[in-house]
Write an enzyme that holds these catalytic residues in place. Structure first.
Site, PDB file in Angstrom:
ATOM      1  N   HIS A 128       0.835  -1.210   0.000  1.00  9.24           N
ATOM      2  CA  HIS A 128       0.000   0.000   0.000  1.00  9.24           C
ATOM      3  C   HIS A 128       0.866   1.255   0.000  1.00  9.24           C
ATOM      4  CE1 HIS A 128      -3.552   2.411   0.926  1.00  9.24           C
ATOM      5  NE2 HIS A 128      -2.871   3.000   1.880  1.00  9.24           N
ATOM      6  N   HIS A 152       5.665   6.588   6.724  1.00  6.35           N
ATOM      7  CA  HIS A 152       5.229   6.120   5.408  1.00  6.35           C
ATOM      8  C   HIS A 152       4.705   7.332   4.634  1.00  6.35           C
ATOM      9  CE1 HIS A 152       1.468   6.010   7.772  1.00  6.35           C
ATOM     10  NE2 HIS A 152       0.935   6.434   6.638  1.00  6.35           N
ATOM     11  N   HIS A 158       1.933   8.931   1.255  1.00 10.45           N
ATOM     12  CA  HIS A 158       0.796   8.815   0.334  1.00 10.45           C
ATOM     13  C   HIS A 158       1.083   9.721  -0.848  1.00 10.45           C
ATOM     14  CE1 HIS A 158      -1.674   6.903   3.553  1.00 10.45           C
ATOM     15  NE2 HIS A 158      -0.887   7.632   4.329  1.00 10.45           N
ATOM     16  N   GLU A 183      -3.196  13.560   1.505  1.00 11.41           N
ATOM     17  CA  GLU A 183      -4.479  13.139   2.071  1.00 11.41           C
ATOM     18  C   GLU A 183      -5.225  14.368   2.579  1.00 11.41           C
ATOM     19  OE1 GLU A 183      -3.646   9.571   4.632  1.00 11.41           O
ATOM     20  OE2 GLU A 183      -4.565   8.665   2.846  1.00 11.41           O
ATOM     21  N   HIS A 227       3.767  10.580   6.619  1.00  9.22           N
ATOM     22  CA  HIS A 227       3.195  10.422   7.968  1.00  9.22           C
ATOM     23  C   HIS A 227       4.201   9.818   8.942  1.00  9.22           C
ATOM     24  CE1 HIS A 227      -1.130  10.466   6.180  1.00  9.22           C
ATOM     25  NE2 HIS A 227      -0.678  11.676   6.458  1.00  9.22           N
ATOM     26  N   THR A 249      -6.305   6.544   8.197  1.00 14.93           N
ATOM     27  CA  THR A 249      -6.815   6.793   6.841  1.00 14.93           C
ATOM     28  C   THR A 249      -6.858   5.514   6.010  1.00 14.93           C
ATOM     29  OG1 THR A 249      -4.653   7.347   5.912  1.00 14.93           O
ATOM     30  CG2 THR A 249      -5.918   9.163   6.886  1.00 14.93           C
TER      31      THR A 249
HETATM   32  C1  SG7 Z   1      -0.154   2.571   6.069  1.00 15.00           C
HETATM   33  O1  SG7 Z   1      -0.982   3.529   6.757  1.00 15.00           O
HETATM   34  C2  SG7 Z   1       0.743   1.794   7.005  1.00 15.00           C
HETATM   35  C3  SG7 Z   1      -0.015   1.316   8.258  1.00 15.00           C
HETATM   36  C4  SG7 Z   1      -0.811   2.457   8.877  1.00 15.00           C
HETATM   37  C5  SG7 Z   1      -1.732   3.031   7.845  1.00 15.00           C
HETATM   38  O2  SG7 Z   1      -0.943   1.644   5.374  1.00 15.00           O
HETATM   39  O3  SG7 Z   1       1.847   2.580   7.382  1.00 15.00           O
HETATM   40  O4  SG7 Z   1       0.867   0.843   9.256  1.00 15.00           O
HETATM   41  C6  SG7 Z   1       1.261  -0.451   9.277  1.00 15.00           C
HETATM   42  C7  SG7 Z   1       1.665  -0.949  10.606  1.00 15.00           C
HETATM   43  O5  SG7 Z   1       1.291  -1.126   8.268  1.00 15.00           O
HETATM   44  O6  SG7 Z   1      -1.583   1.966   9.977  1.00 15.00           O
HETATM   45  C8  SG7 Z   1      -2.010   1.596  12.300  1.00 15.00           C
HETATM   46  C9  SG7 Z   1      -1.163   2.216  11.251  1.00 15.00           C
HETATM   47  O7  SG7 Z   1      -0.209   2.908  11.537  1.00 15.00           O
HETATM   48  C10 SG7 Z   1      -2.612   4.178   8.401  1.00 15.00           C
HETATM   49  O8  SG7 Z   1      -1.827   5.187   8.957  1.00 15.00           O
HETATM   50  S1  SG7 Z   1      -2.258   6.661   8.753  1.00 15.00           S
HETATM   51  O9  SG7 Z   1      -3.595   6.832   9.293  1.00 15.00           O
HETATM   52  O10 SG7 Z   1      -1.246   7.459   9.396  1.00 15.00           O
HETATM   53  N1  SG7 Z   1      -2.304   6.982   7.210  1.00 15.00           N
HETATM   54 ZN    ZN Z   2      -0.660   7.613   6.290  1.00 24.63          ZN
END
Ligand code: SG7
Ligand code: ZN
Length: 274
Positions: A69, A97, A99, A109, A122, A206
């Site tokens: 993702h 990470h 977007h 976002e 983020h 998100t």
């Molecule tokens: C990304 O965004 C990943 C997720 C994250 C999610 O898909 O970085 O993290 C993991 C552990 O895979 O979910 C719980 C979490 O951190 C949503 O994060 S966000 O709301 O900051 N975009």
């Molecule tokens: Zn994020």
């Protein structure tokens, strides 16, 4: 009954009920940040947000992964913390990470006065004062604190380059790499210098399961990154190596991984700057 909980669409069990939860939530993220609607809160100014990211992480604690993702840089060092500002207690950095979108006109976002940036990074922290571990943090209304930083097209970002150089090693979903280099990545340098100007609100994840668990800190100041650095991200694939044929590779490109703004949200937007 269990009969009723099964939807005719055959959705995955994990996400059963998610749509319902999201529909009832009034704090879903992301949102459009209407600058003129942000309420100045003097408490945010008198108790400033404090970011403590040591120059160098403990050895071997920067781990890069393609999640299918996004790219995700895990930071396994308990000395990376944020506190103050809107936060209660001490929040530890877990991962970073990003977007982005298919071209530079979309990708972030959050929107600022209905304008999108080319992307948004983020910094995900969990509240070590309130939660026993990061696993239970999504179950607390303020279990996570995420700093959002906008990408604006411009000059290459030298610190981010240390990360984007490694993205070719994790092209396929599930692939991982250790971030090593002669000069270690300084995570503080991925943030703009000035972190005192930000908007904050109580929102959600998100991505599924969209828990109402995030204190959002969206920085006003962006960082500049180059077209090549954006392209390195768009080159990632959402498919696993074993599943990749020439065809699936083309359609498996991670060119758009942002959630659109959630118009139904009714959050209180605050800021500590004028
Ligand atoms: C990304 O965004 C990943 C997720 C994250 C999610 O898909 O970085 O993290 C993991 C552990 O895979 O979910 C719980 C979490 O951190 C949503 O994060 S966000 O709301 O900051 N975009
Ligand atoms: Zn994020």
């Amino acid at each position: 009954s269990t009969e009723q909980s099964h939807t005719p669409t055959g959705k995955h069990d994990l996400f059963d009920g998610v749509d319902q939860v999201v529909r009832e939530s009034v704090r879903q993220s992301p949102i459009n940040i209407n600058e003129s609607e942000a309420v100045f809160d003097p408490a945010l100014l008198s108790n400033p947000l404090k970011v403590t990211y040591p120059g160098k992480a403990q050895d071997g604690s920067l781990h890069l992964k393609n999640t299918g993702h996004t790219w995700k840089l895990s930071v396994g060092d308990p000395n990376f913390i944020i506190e103050g500002g809107p936060l209660f207690g001490r929040c530890q950095l877990d991962q970073i990470h990003a977007h982005w979108g298919p071209d530079n006109t979309v990708g972030s976002e959050h929107l600022v006065d209905h304008c999108a940036y080319a992307g948004e990074m983020h910094f995900v922290h969990w509240n070590t004062t309130k939660c026993e571990s990061i696993d239970v943090a999504p179950l607390h209304e303020d279990g996570l604190a995420v700093i959002g930083v906008f990408f604006k097209l411009g000059a290459p970002h030298p610190e981010l380059q240390k990360l984007t150089d490694n993205l070719k090693k994790i092209r396929f979903s599930g692939q991982e790499a250790e971030l090593k280099g002669e000069i270690p990545l300084d995570i503080r340098k991925l943030l703009p210098e000035d972190v005192t100007a930000y908007w904050t609100y109580e929102g959600s994840l998100t991505t599924p399961p969209y828990n109402d668990c995030v204190t959002w800190i969206v920085l006003k100041h962006h960082i500049e990154i180059s077209e090549d650095q954006m392209e390195a991200m768009r080159h990632l694939l959402s498919v696993k190596e074993a599943e990749a044929g020439t065809e699936s590779e083309a359609c498996g490109k991670l060119t758009q991984n942002y959630r659109p703004v959630q118009e139904q949200s009714r959050v209180k937007l605050r800021c500590g700057f004028n």
